[in-house]
Design a protein around this motif. Structure first.
Motif, short mmCIF file in Angstrom:
data_model
loop_
_atom_site.label_atom_id
_atom_site.label_comp_id
_atom_site.label_asym_id
_atom_site.label_seq_id
_atom_site.Cartn_x
_atom_site.Cartn_y
_atom_site.Cartn_z
N LEU A 118 0.83 -1.21 0.00
CA LEU A 118 0.00 0.00 0.00
C LEU A 118 0.87 1.26 0.00
CD1 LEU A 118 -2.85 1.16 0.08
CD2 LEU A 118 -2.78 0.99 2.59
N PHE A 119 2.02 1.19 0.65
CA PHE A 119 2.97 2.31 0.67
C PHE A 119 3.43 2.61 -0.75
CE2 PHE A 119 7.26 4.05 1.01
CZ PHE A 119 7.10 5.03 1.98
N PHE A 120 3.73 1.57 -1.52
CA PHE A 120 4.12 1.74 -2.91
C PHE A 120 3.02 2.43 -3.71
CE2 PHE A 120 3.53 -0.07 -7.18
CZ PHE A 120 4.66 0.42 -7.81
N ILE A 121 1.78 1.94 -3.57
CA ILE A 121 0.65 2.50 -4.32
C ILE A 121 0.41 3.95 -3.94
CG2 ILE A 121 -1.84 2.32 -4.68
CD1 ILE A 121 -1.54 -0.72 -4.22
N SER A 122 0.42 4.23 -2.63
CA SER A 122 0.10 5.58 -2.16
C SER A 122 1.15 6.60 -2.60
CB SER A 122 -0.03 5.60 -0.63
OG SER A 122 1.19 5.26 0.00
N VAL B 104 -5.98 12.24 -0.88
CA VAL B 104 -6.35 10.82 -0.78
C VAL B 104 -5.10 9.96 -0.68
CG1 VAL B 104 -7.39 8.88 -2.00
CG2 VAL B 104 -8.56 11.10 -1.96
N SER B 105 -4.08 10.30 -1.45
CA SER B 105 -2.83 9.52 -1.44
C SER B 105 -2.16 9.57 -0.07
CB SER B 105 -1.87 10.03 -2.51
OG SER B 105 -1.26 11.26 -2.13
N ARG B 106 -2.25 10.71 0.62
CA ARG B 106 -1.63 10.82 1.94
C ARG B 106 -2.45 10.10 3.00
NH1 ARG B 106 2.95 10.52 1.14
NH2 ARG B 106 3.41 11.13 3.29
N ILE B 107 -3.75 10.00 2.79
CA ILE B 107 -4.57 9.18 3.68
C ILE B 107 -4.16 7.72 3.55
CG2 ILE B 107 -6.92 8.34 4.12
CD1 ILE B 107 -7.94 11.09 3.30
N LEU B 108 -3.99 7.26 2.30
CA LEU B 108 -3.54 5.89 2.06
C LEU B 108 -2.14 5.66 2.62
CD1 LEU B 108 -4.80 5.32 -1.61
CD2 LEU B 108 -5.81 4.46 0.52
N MET C 62 10.80 6.65 -3.12
CA MET C 62 10.31 5.99 -1.91
C MET C 62 9.38 4.83 -2.26
SD MET C 62 9.80 8.85 1.08
CE MET C 62 8.49 9.75 0.24
N ALA C 63 8.56 5.00 -3.29
CA ALA C 63 7.65 3.93 -3.71
C ALA C 63 8.44 2.71 -4.19
CB ALA C 63 6.74 4.43 -4.83
N ILE C 64 9.48 2.93 -4.98
CA ILE C 64 10.29 1.81 -5.48
C ILE C 64 10.97 1.07 -4.33
CG2 ILE C 64 12.33 1.23 -6.86
CD1 ILE C 64 11.55 3.57 -8.72
N ILE C 65 11.54 1.82 -3.39
CA ILE C 65 12.18 1.19 -2.24
C ILE C 65 11.16 0.43 -1.40
CG2 ILE C 65 13.48 1.63 -0.11
CD1 ILE C 65 14.69 4.07 -1.49
N GLY C 66 9.95 1.01 -1.26
CA GLY C 66 8.89 0.34 -0.51
C GLY C 66 8.50 -0.98 -1.14
N ALA C 67 8.44 -1.03 -2.49
CA ALA C 67 8.10 -2.28 -3.19
C ALA C 67 9.16 -3.35 -2.95
CB ALA C 67 7.95 -2.00 -4.68
N MET C 68 10.42 -2.94 -2.99
CA MET C 68 11.51 -3.90 -2.73
C MET C 68 11.47 -4.39 -1.28
SD MET C 68 14.75 -2.43 -4.94
CE MET C 68 14.80 -0.83 -4.12
N LEU C 69 11.18 -3.49 -0.37
CA LEU C 69 11.12 -3.87 1.04
C LEU C 69 9.92 -4.78 1.34
CD1 LEU C 69 12.19 -0.62 2.94
CD2 LEU C 69 13.42 -2.80 2.80
N ALA C 70 8.86 -4.69 0.55
CA ALA C 70 7.73 -5.60 0.73
C ALA C 70 8.18 -7.05 0.54
CB ALA C 70 6.61 -5.25 -0.25
#
Length: 388
Positions: free
Chosen positions: A81-85, A100-104, A167-175
Motif C-alpha cells: 500500500l505504501f508503494f501505491i500511495s 487521498v494519497s496521503r490518507i492511504l 520511496m515507492a520503489i524502495i517500498g516495493a523492494m522492502l515488501a
C-alpha cells in the motif's frame, strides 16, 4: 547475535528509516507542492494533517489484528500500500487525489511502523529487548537528519515528484524483503479482550508517551522560529542546530538500549524523564546564550529519545501477549502528543513568547514522569519466555 538476528535488525532499521523519511520529507517539500497545485502553504499542510490523523486512528486496529493473526502479512500489506500511495502522491492529477494519497500513506505506515517495533520485541533474545528496539528506533530517527535532507537534495535535481517515486520503489523492494525476513516469527497469544480492562491499562501506560511528546514537540515544532527570534540565528545556524539535535536523538536511542538491558526498563525510563525536565530548565536559562545552545539541544535530544526508546522496551516487556496493540496505541499516543504539543507551543508563544516554551515543556516532562510510576497489573516478565 546470529546471522538471522543481524538480518532482522537490518531490515527493521531500513524499513523504519523509509517510514521516517516519508513522514519528515513532506514538510520541506510543501512550498513546491503548493506551487504545483496552486494552493496556499496552509492548504498544502493538510497533507501532513490527514496522514497523522489516519495513522493515529488506524494503528491500534492493525496492532490488535497482528496480535491475533500475526504481523508478517500486515507488514507486507502495508509496504504494498505504501508503494501505491506514494506513486499516487507523485502523479496525482488533482490536489484532492493528492490528499487521498496521503490518507492511504498514513494507513500503510500504521500497519508497518508499530508492527516492526512489536515484531522486534517478539524475536529479541531475553534481556536484549532494549538494545534491539533501540537499533530499529534509530533508523526512524536517522530519517530526521539524513532522510529528509536527502529528499530535498533529490528535489533540487529532479523535482519533488521524484522523491515519492524513489520511496515507492524502495517500498516495493522492502515488501519482498520483509515478507521473506519475518517468515519464522512467532504469533502472540492474545489472551485478554482488548475492549475490556486490558485496554484501560494500555491507555494508562501510553499516556506517558503523550505527555513525553508534548514536552518534546511543543518546543521542537517552533525551534527554528525561536532560534531566529531569540538568538538571531541565520538559516545555516538553524540547520546546524537541527543537526546537533538529530545526532543527539540517534545516539540517545542507541545508548538507551544498552542502559535499559543493564539497569532495567522502568529505571531508565523514569530517570531519563527526570533529567529531561531538568534539561528543559537549563534550556530556558541558556536559550539565548549563543553557541552554548548547540550543546543543550544535543543533550535535550540525547536524553529525550533515550527515554522514548527505553519506554518502548518497557511496554514490550510489560505487555508480552498484547505487544502489537500496545506498540500501536503507543504510536497513536505519540501523534496525539505531537498535535497537542504544537497547539500548546503556539498558545505559549502567542501569550508569553518563545522564552517560556522550555519551562512549559519541563512541566509536561514532570507529568510524564508521574504517570510512568504507575504499575501494570497482571503482567509478568516471565511471560516473555512463553511468548518466545
Amino acid at each position: 547475535m546470529g546471522l538471522r538476528g543481524r538480518v532482522s535488525l537490518s531490515v527493521g532499521w531500513v524499513t523504519l528509516f523509509l517510514m521516517g523519511t516519508d513522514l519528515f520529507v513532506v514538510s520541506p517539500l510543501l512550498p513546491f507542492i503548493s506551487e504545483a497545485y496552486n494552493v496556499s502553504s496552509a492548504i498544502a499542510g493538510w497533507m501532513v494533517t490527514v496522514f497523522a490523523v489516519t495513522y493515529a486512528i488506524a494503528a491500534p486496529f492493525f496492532g490488535w489484528l497482528s496480535d491475533k493473526n500475526g504481523r508478517r502479512a500486515l507488514i507486507t500489506f502495508g509496504l504494498v500500500l505504501f508503494f501505491i500511495s506514494n506513486i499516487l502522491t507523485a502523479f496525482a492529477p488533482s490536489f484532492f487525489l493528492l490528499i487521498v494519497s496521503r490518507i492511504l500513506s498514513g494507513l500503510s505506515v500504521a500497519s508497518i511502523t508499530p508492527l516492526i517495533y512489536a515484531i522486534i520485541g517478539d524475536i529479541a533474545p531475553p534481556n536484549r529487548t532494549g538494545t534491539w528496539l533501540s537499533i530499529v528506533v534509530s533508523g526512524h530517527l536517522t530519517a530526521l537528519w539524513a532522510g529528509a535532507p536527502f529528499g530535498t537534495l533529490l528535489e533540487h535535481f529532479l523535482g519533488w515528484r521524484s522523491v515519492f517515486v524513489v520511496m515507492a520503489i524502495i517500498g516495493a523492494m522492502l515488501a519482498i524483503v520483509n515478507f521473506s525476513t519475518w517468515k519464522y516469527t512467532p504469533k502472540s497469544d492474545l489472551t485478554r479482550n482488548p475492549i475490556g480492562g486490558s485496554l484501560l491499562r494500555i491507555l494508562g501506560s501510553v499516556s506517558v508517551t503523550t505527555f513525553w511528546a508534548i514536552s518534546m514537540y511543543a518546543l521542537y515544532v517552533y525551534l527554528g522560529a525561536s532560534l531566529y527570534s531569540e538568538n538571531g540565528f541565520l538559516s545555516t545556524q538553524i540547520g546546524l542546530a537541527i543537526t546537533f539535535y538529530g545526532i543527539g536523538a540517534v545516539l540517545g536511542s542507541l545508548i538507551s538500549g544498552q542502559l535499559t538491558d543493564r539497569f532495567g526498563e522502568r529505571n531508565i525510563s523514569k530517570v531519563t524523564l527526570i533529567f529531561l525536565s531538568l534539561i528543559f530548565i537549563c534550556l530556558g536559562i541558556f536559550f539565548s546564550s549563543g553557541d552554548w545552545i548547540y550543546l543543550f539541544l544535543f543533550l535535550w535530544a540525547l536524553v529525550g529519545y533515550a527515554g522514548f526508546t527505553s519506554y518502548q522496551a518497557r511496554l514490550a516487556v510489560e505487555y508480552p501477549n498484547e505487544r502489537g496493540i500496545v506498540m500501536a496505541w503507543n504510536n497513536t499516543a505519540l501523534y496525539i502528543g505531537i498535535t497537542i504539543g504544537s497547539m500548546v507551543g503556539g498558545y505559549v508563544i502567542t501569550k508569553w513568547g518563545y522564552s517560556y516554551l522550555p519551562y512549559v515543556c519541563s512541566i509536561a516532562a514532570v507529568i510524564s514522569f508521574a504517570l510512568s510510576t504507575q504499575k501494570v497489573e497482571e503482567t509478568k516478565k516471565t511471560a516473555l519466555s512463553v511468548d518466545r
